[in-house]
Design a protein around this motif. Structure first.
Motif, PDB file in Angstrom:
ATOM      1  N   LYS A 285       0.841  -1.178   0.000  1.00 41.78           N
ATOM      2  CA  LYS A 285       0.000   0.000   0.000  1.00 41.78           C
ATOM      3  C   LYS A 285       0.887   1.243   0.000  1.00 41.78           C
ATOM      4  O   LYS A 285       1.479   1.601   1.013  1.00 41.78           O
ATOM      5  CB  LYS A 285      -0.908   0.000   1.226  1.00 41.78           C
ATOM      6  CG  LYS A 285      -1.966  -1.098   1.204  1.00 41.78           C
ATOM      7  CD  LYS A 285      -2.878  -0.998   2.411  1.00 41.78           C
ATOM      8  CE  LYS A 285      -3.944  -2.090   2.354  1.00 41.78           C
ATOM      9  NZ  LYS A 285      -4.856  -2.018   3.514  1.00 41.78           N
ATOM     10  N   VAL A 286       1.016   1.874  -1.192  1.00 39.78           N
ATOM     11  CA  VAL A 286       1.772   3.117  -1.339  1.00 39.78           C
ATOM     12  C   VAL A 286       0.880   4.094  -2.089  1.00 39.78           C
ATOM     13  O   VAL A 286       0.513   3.848  -3.245  1.00 39.78           O
ATOM     14  CB  VAL A 286       3.104   2.917  -2.105  1.00 39.78           C
ATOM     15  CG1 VAL A 286       3.836   4.242  -2.231  1.00 39.78           C
ATOM     16  CG2 VAL A 286       3.962   1.884  -1.396  1.00 39.78           C
ATOM     17  N   ALA A 287       0.496   5.185  -1.440  1.00 45.00           N
ATOM     18  CA  ALA A 287      -0.359   6.186  -2.072  1.00 45.00           C
ATOM     19  C   ALA A 287      -0.228   7.497  -1.313  1.00 45.00           C
ATOM     20  O   ALA A 287       0.065   7.502  -0.113  1.00 45.00           O
ATOM     21  CB  ALA A 287      -1.829   5.725  -2.086  1.00 45.00           C
ATOM     22  N   PHE A 288      -0.409   8.619  -2.049  1.00 48.00           N
ATOM     23  CA  PHE A 288      -0.333   9.923  -1.386  1.00 48.00           C
ATOM     24  C   PHE A 288      -1.183  10.914  -2.162  1.00 48.00           C
ATOM     25  O   PHE A 288      -1.435  10.765  -3.363  1.00 48.00           O
ATOM     26  CB  PHE A 288       1.109  10.424  -1.296  1.00 48.00           C
ATOM     27  CG  PHE A 288       1.661  10.921  -2.604  1.00 48.00           C
ATOM     28  CD1 PHE A 288       1.620  12.269  -2.949  1.00 48.00           C
ATOM     29  CD2 PHE A 288       2.206  10.026  -3.520  1.00 48.00           C
ATOM     30  CE1 PHE A 288       2.110  12.706  -4.152  1.00 48.00           C
ATOM     31  CE2 PHE A 288       2.700  10.465  -4.728  1.00 48.00           C
ATOM     32  CZ  PHE A 288       2.650  11.812  -5.051  1.00 48.00           C
ATOM     33  N   SER A 289      -1.632  11.941  -1.453  1.00 45.06           N
ATOM     34  CA  SER A 289      -2.282  13.115  -2.044  1.00 45.06           C
ATOM     35  C   SER A 289      -1.896  14.315  -1.197  1.00 45.06           C
ATOM     36  O   SER A 289      -1.886  14.221   0.041  1.00 45.06           O
ATOM     37  CB  SER A 289      -3.809  12.966  -2.077  1.00 45.06           C
ATOM     38  OG  SER A 289      -4.200  12.040  -3.068  1.00 45.06           O
ATOM     39  N   ILE A 310      -2.728  15.213   2.442  1.00 48.65           N
ATOM     40  CA  ILE A 310      -4.065  14.630   2.602  1.00 48.65           C
ATOM     41  C   ILE A 310      -3.949  13.151   2.928  1.00 48.65           C
ATOM     42  O   ILE A 310      -4.572  12.645   3.846  1.00 48.65           O
ATOM     43  CB  ILE A 310      -4.901  14.854   1.332  1.00 48.65           C
ATOM     44  CG1 ILE A 310      -5.020  16.365   1.031  1.00 48.65           C
ATOM     45  CG2 ILE A 310      -6.278  14.218   1.458  1.00 48.65           C
ATOM     46  CD1 ILE A 310      -5.623  16.675  -0.319  1.00 48.65           C
ATOM     47  N   THR A 311      -3.131  12.423   2.141  1.00 51.58           N
ATOM     48  CA  THR A 311      -2.872  10.996   2.358  1.00 51.58           C
ATOM     49  C   THR A 311      -1.398  10.746   2.068  1.00 51.58           C
ATOM     50  O   THR A 311      -0.838  11.313   1.109  1.00 51.58           O
ATOM     51  CB  THR A 311      -3.726  10.119   1.429  1.00 51.58           C
ATOM     52  OG1 THR A 311      -5.104  10.409   1.657  1.00 51.58           O
ATOM     53  CG2 THR A 311      -3.469   8.637   1.678  1.00 51.58           C
ATOM     54  N   GLY A 400      -8.868  26.086  -0.944  1.00 51.12           N
ATOM     55  CA  GLY A 400      -9.002  24.718  -0.494  1.00 51.12           C
ATOM     56  C   GLY A 400      -8.090  23.827  -1.334  1.00 51.12           C
ATOM     57  O   GLY A 400      -7.251  24.295  -2.116  1.00 51.12           O
ATOM     58  N   PRO A 401      -8.212  22.494  -1.236  1.00 51.92           N
ATOM     59  CA  PRO A 401      -7.347  21.564  -1.994  1.00 51.92           C
ATOM     60  C   PRO A 401      -7.738  21.509  -3.469  1.00 51.92           C
ATOM     61  O   PRO A 401      -8.378  20.554  -3.925  1.00 51.92           O
ATOM     62  CB  PRO A 401      -7.564  20.230  -1.282  1.00 51.92           C
ATOM     63  CG  PRO A 401      -8.933  20.343  -0.714  1.00 51.92           C
ATOM     64  CD  PRO A 401      -9.124  21.765  -0.320  1.00 51.92           C
ATOM     65  N   ILE A 402      -7.351  22.567  -4.233  1.00 55.04           N
ATOM     66  CA  ILE A 402      -7.688  22.609  -5.671  1.00 55.04           C
ATOM     67  C   ILE A 402      -6.443  22.449  -6.536  1.00 55.04           C
ATOM     68  O   ILE A 402      -6.499  21.871  -7.610  1.00 55.04           O
ATOM     69  CB  ILE A 402      -8.432  23.926  -5.983  1.00 55.04           C
ATOM     70  CG1 ILE A 402      -8.997  23.892  -7.406  1.00 55.04           C
ATOM     71  CG2 ILE A 402      -7.521  25.138  -5.784  1.00 55.04           C
ATOM     72  CD1 ILE A 402      -9.949  25.021  -7.691  1.00 55.04           C
ATOM     73  N   THR A 403      -5.296  22.944  -6.064  1.00 54.83           N
ATOM     74  CA  THR A 403      -4.010  22.702  -6.729  1.00 54.83           C
ATOM     75  C   THR A 403      -3.352  21.546  -5.987  1.00 54.83           C
ATOM     76  O   THR A 403      -2.853  21.715  -4.868  1.00 54.83           O
ATOM     77  CB  THR A 403      -3.138  23.960  -6.702  1.00 54.83           C
ATOM     78  OG1 THR A 403      -3.785  24.996  -7.431  1.00 54.83           O
ATOM     79  CG2 THR A 403      -1.773  23.692  -7.326  1.00 54.83           C
ATOM     80  N   THR A 404      -3.359  20.326  -6.608  1.00 58.13           N
ATOM     81  CA  THR A 404      -3.005  19.095  -5.900  1.00 58.13           C
ATOM     82  C   THR A 404      -2.020  18.262  -6.709  1.00 58.13           C
ATOM     83  O   THR A 404      -1.867  18.410  -7.913  1.00 58.13           O
ATOM     84  CB  THR A 404      -4.256  18.260  -5.586  1.00 58.13           C
ATOM     85  OG1 THR A 404      -4.888  17.907  -6.825  1.00 58.13           O
ATOM     86  CG2 THR A 404      -5.226  19.036  -4.714  1.00 58.13           C
ATOM     87  N   PHE A 405      -1.379  17.299  -5.969  1.00 52.73           N
ATOM     88  CA  PHE A 405      -0.457  16.326  -6.555  1.00 52.73           C
ATOM     89  C   PHE A 405      -0.733  14.992  -5.845  1.00 52.73           C
ATOM     90  O   PHE A 405      -0.705  14.919  -4.622  1.00 52.73           O
ATOM     91  CB  PHE A 405       0.989  16.793  -6.342  1.00 52.73           C
ATOM     92  CG  PHE A 405       2.028  15.841  -6.880  1.00 52.73           C
ATOM     93  CD1 PHE A 405       1.837  15.179  -8.104  1.00 52.73           C
ATOM     94  CD2 PHE A 405       3.210  15.622  -6.197  1.00 52.73           C
ATOM     95  CE1 PHE A 405       2.803  14.334  -8.611  1.00 52.73           C
ATOM     96  CE2 PHE A 405       4.171  14.781  -6.704  1.00 52.73           C
ATOM     97  CZ  PHE A 405       3.980  14.138  -7.897  1.00 52.73           C
ATOM     98  N   SER A 406      -0.982  13.919  -6.660  1.00 57.65           N
ATOM     99  CA  SER A 406      -1.328  12.627  -6.099  1.00 57.65           C
ATOM    100  C   SER A 406      -0.572  11.522  -6.824  1.00 57.65           C
ATOM    101  O   SER A 406      -0.150  11.692  -7.989  1.00 57.65           O
ATOM    102  CB  SER A 406      -2.846  12.354  -6.205  1.00 57.65           C
ATOM    103  OG  SER A 406      -3.576  13.372  -5.556  1.00 57.65           O
TER     104      SER A 406
END
Length: 412
Positions: A285-289, A310-311, A400-406
């Protein structure tokens, strides 16, 4: 001098005017007044006429004197103008003299340069004469060499003619041999091609057999290796569990108090679980936001740092520098979305170890905001780094979280 001359002329005119007045005395009174009782009263009319003529003459002379004075004033003005013109002329003459002196100096300089040029021309002429003499000598030598070459060429040509005759005979023999080879060549090539085809087919069959055998061997080796690895992992796990159980038993039998015993037992159990997981299971399990924390109208270089996490499953993403480092190898999906700051434009790239992979663009317009999303699938090795890098434009927007990287690992 000129003023003195003018005063002299004026004085002479005045003397003439006084000299003409013969009918007046020195006091200025008229002498034409006669006594009534004079016996010569008969001549009164004559004197009266003479007096009238004198008065007319005086008035005429006064007019002439006034005109003369005016002419003298005009003459003085003309003379003053002539003096000014003379001064200007003197200045121009001085300037012309200076120009003449400059021209003389320039002429002298040109004469010196002309002399130098004449000397140079004389030297060049002498050099040309020497070169001409040398050329004549060289031409004479070339003529002698040409004559010798013609003599030698005649002898060489005679020898070449003999060699050509021998070559002609040799070429005739070679031609006959070539014709024979041309007749036999198709049959030879066909035979060689058959032999080569047979060898190639045999080699291909042998290569296919070797590949099949090698594949079987490799599959068997891989299977054996997996079995061996599983056996080793199970053996290690059993041994570690047994060792830890023995250690826990020994700890329970020790003379420590109940609190220390419970702490040691808990620590050993956690260590056993972590070690077992590390040996038997890989983290899957490798994930990020992550998102930015605020807007910026001036950001225009380097990595875009998404500092609000966020994650972050697997702890691969670093919010302090915006870089994701792969904890394990595998296939990952990455997604970025950048919102423009007002009417500004912004271009960003997703990069792998500094190499640009995909690009997104958000083109702002007057009075509105624009989004630039993009996604990429990348195969990563452990410790490969992925981040979002500036390419062109400036600024990004936060609401809010509108400019994001996941990103996340694909479980294959």
């Amino acid at each position: 001098m000129k003023q003195a001359l003018l005063f002299t002329l004026l004085f002479a005119f005045l003397i003439q005017i006084n000299g003409l007045s013969i009918f007046t005395d020195s006091s200025g009174n008229s002498s034409s007044l006669l006594d009534i009782n004079d016996p010569e009263s008969k001549n009164t009319d004559v004197f009266r006429q003479l007096l009238n003529q004198e008065t007319i003459i005086r008035m005429s002379l006064v007019k002439n004197v006034h005109a003369l004075m005016k002419d003298m004033l005009d003459l003085k003005k003309s003379m003053a103008t002539m003096e000014t013109s003379q001064q200007k002329t003197d200045v121009e003459v001085a300037t012309l003299k200076q120009e003449v002196d400059k021209l003389k100096r320039e002429n002298q300089r040109l004469e010196l340069e002309n002399r130098r040029y004449e000397e140079t021309f004389r030297a060049v002429t002498e050099n040309f004469t020497k070169v001409d003499e040398h050329i004549q000598q060289v031409m004479e030598e070339l003529e002698e060499k040409r004559e010798r070459f013609e003599t030698n060429t005649s002898a060489v040509l005679a020898d070449l003619k003999v060699e050509v005759r021998y070559l002609s005979v040799t070429l005739l023999d070679l031609n006959k041999h070539t014709l024979e080879i041309d007749k036999k060549f198709p049959e030879m090539m066909q035979e060689k091609f058959k032999q080569l085809s047979l060898r190639l087919n045999t080699s291909v069959e042998n290569l296919n057999n070797d590949i099949i055998t090698t594949n079987k061997t490799m599959l068997q080796s891989v299977s054996d290796l997996e079995n061996s690895q599983n056996m080793i992992q199970n053996s290690i796990s059993v041994n570690i569990s047994k060792t830890l159980d023995d250690m826990m038993a020994e700890v329970k039998q020790s003379k420590y108090d109940q609190l220390q015993l419970s702490s040691s037992v808990s620590s050993l159990e956690v260590f056993r679980m972590n070690l077992t997981n590390n040996l038997l299971d890989k983290p899957k399990k490798v994930a990020f936001s992550a998102s930015v924390r605020s807007s910026s109208s001036s950001w225009n270089s380097g990595a875009l740092v998404f500092s609000s996490v966020i994650t972050n499953e697997g702890n691969g993403y670093n919010p302090s520098n915006g870089i994701f480092t792969a904890p394990i190898g595998g296939m990952f999906v990455f997604f970025v979305n950048v919102q423009t700051y007002g009417s500004k434009d912004i271009y960003v790239d997703i990069v792998l170890n500094g190499s640009r992979k995909v690009r997104t663009m958000a083109y702002g317009s007057s009075g509105s905001y624009s989004a630039g999303p993009n996604m990429v699938v990348l195969t990563l090795q452990r410790r490969d780094a992925v981040w979002v890098k500036h390419y062109h434009g400036s600024g990004y927007y936060y609401d809010g979280p509108i400019t994001t990287f996941s990103g996340f690992l694909i479980d294959m």
